[in-house]
Scaffold this active site. Sequence first.
Site, PDB file in Angstrom:
ATOM      1  N   CYS A 159     -15.572  -8.194  19.167  1.00 22.16           N
ATOM      2  CA  CYS A 159     -16.605  -7.765  18.221  1.00 22.16           C
ATOM      3  C   CYS A 159     -16.908  -8.777  17.131  1.00 22.16           C
ATOM      4  O   CYS A 159     -17.861  -8.600  16.371  1.00 22.16           O
ATOM      5  CB  CYS A 159     -16.196  -6.453  17.557  1.00 22.16           C
ATOM      6  SG  CYS A 159     -14.843  -6.670  16.380  1.00 22.16           S
ATOM      7  N   ALA A 168       0.817  -1.222   0.000  1.00 24.04           N
ATOM      8  CA  ALA A 168       0.000   0.000   0.000  1.00 24.04           C
ATOM      9  C   ALA A 168       0.844   1.263   0.000  1.00 24.04           C
ATOM     10  O   ALA A 168       0.510   2.252   0.643  1.00 24.04           O
ATOM     11  CB  ALA A 168      -0.974  -0.004   1.183  1.00 24.04           C
ATOM     12  N   VAL A 202     -13.024 -16.884 -16.368  1.00 28.72           N
ATOM     13  CA  VAL A 202     -12.937 -16.986 -17.830  1.00 28.72           C
ATOM     14  C   VAL A 202     -12.240 -18.296 -18.190  1.00 28.72           C
ATOM     15  O   VAL A 202     -11.149 -18.593 -17.693  1.00 28.72           O
ATOM     16  CB  VAL A 202     -12.179 -15.775 -18.420  1.00 28.72           C
ATOM     17  CG1 VAL A 202     -11.948 -15.964 -19.916  1.00 28.72           C
ATOM     18  CG2 VAL A 202     -12.958 -14.494 -18.159  1.00 28.72           C
ATOM     19  N   HIS A 257       3.799   5.145  -4.760  1.00 27.95           N
ATOM     20  CA  HIS A 257       5.160   5.267  -5.295  1.00 27.95           C
ATOM     21  C   HIS A 257       5.296   6.514  -6.153  1.00 27.95           C
ATOM     22  O   HIS A 257       4.364   6.927  -6.842  1.00 27.95           O
ATOM     23  CB  HIS A 257       5.483   4.059  -6.182  1.00 27.95           C
ATOM     24  CG  HIS A 257       5.552   2.757  -5.440  1.00 27.95           C
ATOM     25  ND1 HIS A 257       6.617   2.400  -4.659  1.00 27.95           N
ATOM     26  CD2 HIS A 257       4.678   1.723  -5.374  1.00 27.95           C
ATOM     27  CE1 HIS A 257       6.407   1.201  -4.135  1.00 27.95           C
ATOM     28  NE2 HIS A 257       5.232   0.773  -4.552  1.00 27.95           N
ATOM     29  N   LYS A 308      12.106  -4.442  -3.936  1.00 27.57           N
ATOM     30  CA  LYS A 308      12.355  -3.218  -3.197  1.00 27.57           C
ATOM     31  C   LYS A 308      12.816  -3.484  -1.765  1.00 27.57           C
ATOM     32  O   LYS A 308      13.170  -2.545  -1.063  1.00 27.57           O
ATOM     33  CB  LYS A 308      11.080  -2.364  -3.196  1.00 27.57           C
ATOM     34  CG  LYS A 308      10.681  -1.887  -4.592  1.00 27.57           C
ATOM     35  CD  LYS A 308       9.293  -1.245  -4.577  1.00 27.57           C
ATOM     36  CE  LYS A 308       8.789  -0.918  -5.972  1.00 27.57           C
ATOM     37  NZ  LYS A 308       9.575   0.132  -6.644  1.00 27.57           N
ATOM     38  N   CYS A 329     -17.362  -2.333  16.242  1.00 24.87           N
ATOM     39  CA  CYS A 329     -15.964  -2.796  16.291  1.00 24.87           C
ATOM     40  C   CYS A 329     -15.198  -1.767  17.096  1.00 24.87           C
ATOM     41  O   CYS A 329     -14.961  -0.656  16.645  1.00 24.87           O
ATOM     42  CB  CYS A 329     -15.409  -2.923  14.872  1.00 24.87           C
ATOM     43  SG  CYS A 329     -13.611  -3.031  14.809  1.00 24.87           S
TER      44      CYS A 329
END
Lengths: 468, 417
Positions: free
Chosen positions: A446, A46, A172, A49, A249, A404
């Site tokens: 929760c 996440a 597919v 870049h 990376k 939550c």
Amino acid sequence: MYDVAVIGAGVVGAAIARELAVRGADVVLVDAEDDVGNATSKANTAILHTGFDAKPGTLESRLVARGHTLLSAYARRAGIPLEPLGALLVAWDDEQLAALPGLREKAEHNGYRSARVIGASEVRAREPHVGAHALGALEVPDEGIVCPWTPTLAFVTEAKRHGATVLLSTRVRGAEPRADHVELATTAGGVRAREVVNAAGLGSDTVHRMFGHATFTVTPRRGQLIVFDKLARRLINHVILPVPTAMGKGVLVAPTVYGNVMLGPTAENLDDKRATESTEEGLAQLRAKGAHIIPELLGEEVTTIYAGLRAATEHDDYQVSFHPDQHYTCVGGIRSTGLTSGMAIAEHVAAQLGQRHGLDLGEAPAPDGLPEPPRMPPIGQAQSRPYQQPERIAADPSYGQVVCFCERVSRGEIRDALCSDLPPATADGLRRRTRAGMGRCQGFFCGAAVRRLLDDGPDAPLTAEVDQ
Amino acid sequence: MNDTTDVAIVGGGPSGLAAAIALRNAGVARVSVVDRESAMGGIPRHCAHPGYGIRDLHRVLSGPGYARHYVQAARRAGVHLRTESTVTGWAPGAGLGLEVTSPGGREVLHADAVLLASGARERNRSARWVPGDRGAGVYTTGQLQQEVYFYRRPIGRRALVVGAEHVSYSAVATLRHAGVSVVGLVTELSRQQSYAVFHLGAAAAFGVRPMTGVRVRALHGKPRLSGVELERLDDGRRVVVDCDTVVFTGDWIADNELARLHDGIDVASAALGPVVDTSGATSMPGVFAAGNLCHPVEQADIAALSGRHAGQAVARWLVERDTRVAQAGVPIETDASLEWVHPGRVRSTGDLPARGRFILRPNRFAAFTALRVTQGERTLWHGRGRRLTPTRPTLIPAGWLRAVDLNGPALRIGVGD
């Protein structure tokens, strides 16, 4: 007959479907999973870049830079959690320190001119908890973090609102190019479209072969990631990157937009495209790296551990190719940068479909001429969450009914997700839309209540006591 | 929107409710208990087996009956009970204020004193660093009990229970109630840690015996759990147990976020709850803590007695706070045989801890062990014949408090003649 069938509802396929639908095409988005963004797009680092470390001259280099601009602007309008924290690419030994100026030059070749080398004392001043061996860093001020899930959800929501059809749990099986269209065979029957775009991620080589092309093979590259408790968030201010190697990376430490700290990923080339399990070896490796980068991090609790597969190929660049005679476009081999570059890939694909495939698309509208994108739920820690908004709770008390507790997700938000254009099919899907259940208790407090609302509907009463 | 109270108690489980009742009994006018759940009572609400109330109420109740007892007693005592109210942080500015979200709105609850009684939770598989697939069928006892007793959800067919302490046998009973067969209990420790009656009862009633010296190495199977990989610690042999459900029990961690979010509150390095003195006071004036937040975990009646004790101390503090000089006091450290001691600080030689006992948490098994409390070169107390069991309390008396030098070096508790 659809204008375009997009195979794969990951972030890239979703971005393409959105671009084409907004510009007037009749789009169908097909995915084998029961939710959008349910493979590589749900389990990655996440990172937003800049493309500073891409291979200069590649399509990836160009599209990541463009995508950074497009996604940043779109995120502001759609309310997608995004934090431009900046990155420090830290050198831990003399060899790495010597590599920093070269990395800065590479960044400039990629058109990125804001990177600069900083010394050990500045690294320590800006990241007081970093390990003792940090010798210096390349500062990359425009790297950031972004919600990995909301972009895909926003793109598909917007595509749907522009008439796109979404076929989930639909695999597919085969493709047959005809004179003026393609016949797709799927597990849910035939789909006919004038153009097909392959954005099938881990399966992109398989779809590519259905059209008779064998120019690349996807080797899933597993990345294991450890998410630490929000109480660790005070330990870092930036994305902390390592000096990259041939395998990728490297292991980074980064805040998440939910206020946690993430350590990872590993980089393991595998054969099995379903091998999303974490391993003892992987966790041991990350633990050792983490102790080196931010020693105090390992003293905090782990909230969750997961692993994702990047769609790596034998090539150094995205595998984007256009086959007008087959009414087929391939957008394969997109690795971890796809989250950032997705909108730029979509823009590129739309332009080529117009020019080379003769697809009749409207002009690309200027951003201010576009209809407003959907306003996505504010699930970012830096955003104002419903539980913090007195007016919102006054107007609808369900936004003050926290279900939550760790993540402070209200019944109102869970209801909104269950009633949205793109409702979740599973608890995981609900978590990606609301954060419900992704906190430190992982369901201890929760989990049962969240499952109750998912199974029995958002208005189901939550039992207060055991009935005797 | 703001509200003001004399004492705000965070958490309406046994310790919070018992503290609130004690405060009202001591004459404090406005006592508010804030709980995020839709009902007061805490964890016992979903522990549908007997064994509650023995030490504090001198009778035997079920978990839900025990929770009801405390809720009704608090109501009768005139405690202001606020459910569906989540404390999300400390309000900025002078004085003590809690940020609270509820269906009624967003507000700051100002209080002269705050008592933290937020309890503890079980570590989940990730917090225990257990790798593998993320298939369905992975529980903690807390979630399992709510699924079964609140919502009557189907759980699975065959379950493995990780842990062999009190709560592990509670999980076994819950699984059996839900019609799930239990293939076994596993613990890394060399013995089970619960009462013989639970252990033998589970063996007799369900044929379930703990496998000791066994570590969970990985979870396999998706979208549903299909097996748990175990390793025997003595010879490294591995086996995959065929099961579709696994319950991670015990291995409690203090639900300590509020304490961690306040710079003025010291948090214990091992127990991870706020460090308190023998009255339940934290390092932040006016902030107290009690129950399983401080000693994760003891049984509910012990938590309630801890709360009652702290409630009485808060009532005294409200009267004396302007005249009493706060002492820094001395910390209590433990040797390698102990994980932690509660309370962890002495600031008065006159204030006894709850039940007049210090609670030690051993990290090894031992029988007939001698324990010693020292301060510098001085031995303040020693006792023989103590039993040490991990996850269980070892209690020592507190009479030696009178001999503590509050300006002296740290106190030390450990094994030794």
